[in-house]
Scaffold this active site. Structure first.
Site, PDB file in Angstrom:
ATOM      1  N   GLU A 127     -28.300  -8.556 111.146  1.00 54.68           N
ATOM      2  CA  GLU A 127     -28.828  -7.731 112.245  1.00 54.68           C
ATOM      3  C   GLU A 127     -28.257  -8.061 113.623  1.00 54.68           C
ATOM      4  OE1 GLU A 127     -33.122  -7.842 112.048  1.00 54.68           O
ATOM      5  OE2 GLU A 127     -33.163  -6.990 110.043  1.00 54.68           O
ATOM      6  N   ASN A 169     -25.050  -8.156 107.089  1.00 57.96           N
ATOM      7  CA  ASN A 169     -26.219  -7.402 106.618  1.00 57.96           C
ATOM      8  C   ASN A 169     -26.954  -6.757 107.793  1.00 57.96           C
ATOM      9  OD1 ASN A 169     -28.031  -6.849 104.318  1.00 57.96           O
ATOM     10  ND2 ASN A 169     -29.495  -8.227 105.323  1.00 57.96           N
ATOM     11  N   HIS A 205     -34.225  -0.156 104.331  1.00 56.94           N
ATOM     12  CA  HIS A 205     -35.676   0.003 104.501  1.00 56.94           C
ATOM     13  C   HIS A 205     -35.889   1.457 104.898  1.00 56.94           C
ATOM     14  CE1 HIS A 205     -36.476  -4.238 104.121  1.00 56.94           C
ATOM     15  NE2 HIS A 205     -35.580  -4.524 105.030  1.00 56.94           N
ATOM     16  N   ASP A 234     -36.603  -0.736 100.139  1.00 61.23           N
ATOM     17  CA  ASP A 234     -37.995  -0.304  99.957  1.00 61.23           C
ATOM     18  C   ASP A 234     -38.121   1.068 100.610  1.00 61.23           C
ATOM     19  OD1 ASP A 234     -38.099  -1.165 102.671  1.00 61.23           O
ATOM     20  OD2 ASP A 234     -39.432  -2.840 102.252  1.00 61.23           O
TER      21      ASP A 234
HETATM   22  C1  XIL Z   1     -39.198 -10.049 106.549  1.00 60.89           C
HETATM   23  C2  XIL Z   1     -40.080 -10.654 105.463  1.00 60.89           C
HETATM   24  O1  XIL Z   1     -40.221  -9.715 104.430  1.00 60.89           O
HETATM   25  C3  XIL Z   1     -41.425 -11.054 106.025  1.00 60.89           C
HETATM   26  O2  XIL Z   1     -42.160 -11.805 105.056  1.00 60.89           O
HETATM   27  C4  XIL Z   1     -41.240 -11.890 107.291  1.00 60.89           C
HETATM   28  O3  XIL Z   1     -42.509 -12.135 107.865  1.00 60.89           O
HETATM   29  C5  XIL Z   1     -40.349 -11.200 108.291  1.00 60.89           C
HETATM   30  O4  XIL Z   1     -39.107 -10.901 107.669  1.00 60.89           O
HETATM   31  N1  XIL Z   1     -34.888  -7.545 107.645  1.00 60.89           N
HETATM   32  C6  XIL Z   1     -34.548  -8.746 107.072  1.00 60.89           C
HETATM   33  C7  XIL Z   1     -35.582  -9.551 106.366  1.00 60.89           C
HETATM   34  O5  XIL Z   1     -33.365  -9.104 107.051  1.00 60.89           O
HETATM   35  O6  XIL Z   1     -35.362 -10.933 106.472  1.00 60.89           O
HETATM   36  C8  XIL Z   1     -36.970  -9.200 106.851  1.00 60.89           C
HETATM   37  O7  XIL Z   1     -37.903  -9.883 106.011  1.00 60.89           O
HETATM   38  C9  XIL Z   1     -37.192  -7.715 106.833  1.00 60.89           C
HETATM   39  C10 XIL Z   1     -36.227  -7.015 107.746  1.00 60.89           C
END
Ligand code: XIL
Length: 298
Positions: A127, A169, A205, A234
């Site tokens: 990110e 990523n 996501h 998801d």
């Molecule tokens: C999220 C986890 O699912 C949570 O449990 C945590 O509190 C915060 O991070 N992008 C990512 C992941 O790269 O690491 C994130 O995971 C979701 C968004």
């Protein structure tokens, strides 16, 4: 085949899931994990705050448990994430400039060295691009150490674990847009200058629609000579959920270099997206329509 992992393996791909060492005592959960998936990624256990809570003091207990469970079941492991602006330990948040840069690179080296030989793919940098904005990088503490921090991280990761595939990523990269184009240009630049990069992770996501250029976007990254992985899939619950899961699966299968799909949790009740029921199994561990749609597409 009758499971996600075995079906994906028929085309040489993996089907993975995000998990956590603290869930390993949940028997219904583990039954699904062990039956369906042939790859795992730690949802939090390998992040900076989890692995280096104090500067120079590393804790790998949970990451090691995850790796050892995976190895005992013949699953591969994605590593997530070596550097990210979020979930940093507070000591790192308090650093800047060359002190932060060397702490960050040391973190990459130490963590990648610890897991050397055990990780299929590492999310080396997570990110780093801002949404929109023609690819401008997020104003993060890491970015403020200098524009070359991303390539420095990739070089350090390659030196520490030459066998792992090294991925960039990100999210909101689910179609051809300003953000994904910025990442595309970075990957093209890295390839042209010999900066080590092997894969791009599309977190995916997703909401209630899928960008019509999703497959085309995967294809353009593949055409640069990197693998593409769907890393955190998801999909918001709604009438379209099963269709979107199936379309993502179909898009990956259509591109030879799209090598695997990971969903971001096992059951809806395990998801970070509280109340959105975005996964393949319901809270009782029952297969949802989205599960069947993915299995039938693989
Ligand atoms: C999220 C986890 O699912 C949570 O449990 C945590 O509190 C915060 O991070 N992008 C990512 C992941 O790269 O690491 C994130 O995971 C979701 C968004």
């Amino acid at each position: 085949a009758t499971t996600l992992g075995a079906s994906a393996a028929q085309t040489g791909r993996y089907f993975g899931v995000a998990t956590a060492a603290f869930k390993f005592t949940d028997t219904p959960y583990m039954t699904i994990l062990n039956r369906e998936f042939n790859s795992v990624v730690p949802e939090n256990d390998m992040k900076w705050d989890a692995t280096e809570p104090q500067q120079g003091r590393f804790t790998f207990t949970n990451g090691d448990r995850l790796v050892s469970h995976a190895q005992s079941r013949g699953m591969t492991v994605r590593g997530h994430a070596l550097l990210w602006h979020a979930q940093q330990p507070s000591w790192a948040q308090g650093l800047s400039g060359s002190a932060l840069r060397s702490a960050a690179i040391n973190h990459v080296t130490q963590v990648a060295t610890h897991f050397r030989g055990k990780i299929h793919s590492w999310d080396v940098v997570n990110e780093a691009f801002a949404d929109g904005g023609g690819g401008a990088r997020r104003d993060s503490n890491l970015q403020r150490t200098g524009n070359d921090w991303i390539e420095a991280a990739f070089r350090a990761a390659r030196a520490a674990d030459p066998g792992a595939k090294l991925c960039y990523n990100d999210y909101n990269t689910d179609g051809i847009n300003a953000k994904s184009t910025g990442i595309y240009n970075m990957v093209r630049d890295f390839k042209s200058r010999g900066v080590p990069i092997d894969c791009v992770g599309l977190q995916s996501h997703l909401g209630t629609t899928l960008d019509s250029t999703y497959q085309q976007n995967i294809q353009r990254f593949a055409d640069l000579g990197v693998d593409v992985q769907i890393t955190e899939l998801d999909v918001q619950q709604g009438a379209n959920q099963a269709n979107i899961f199936a379309s993502v699966t179909r898009a990956c299968l259509a591109v030879a270099r799209c090598t695997g799909i990971t969903v971001w949790g096992v059951r809806d009740s395990d998801s970070w997206r509280t109340g959105q029921n975005p996964l393949l199994f319901d809270a009782n561990g029952n297969k949802k329509a989205a599960y069947t749609a993915v299995l039938n597409t693989l």
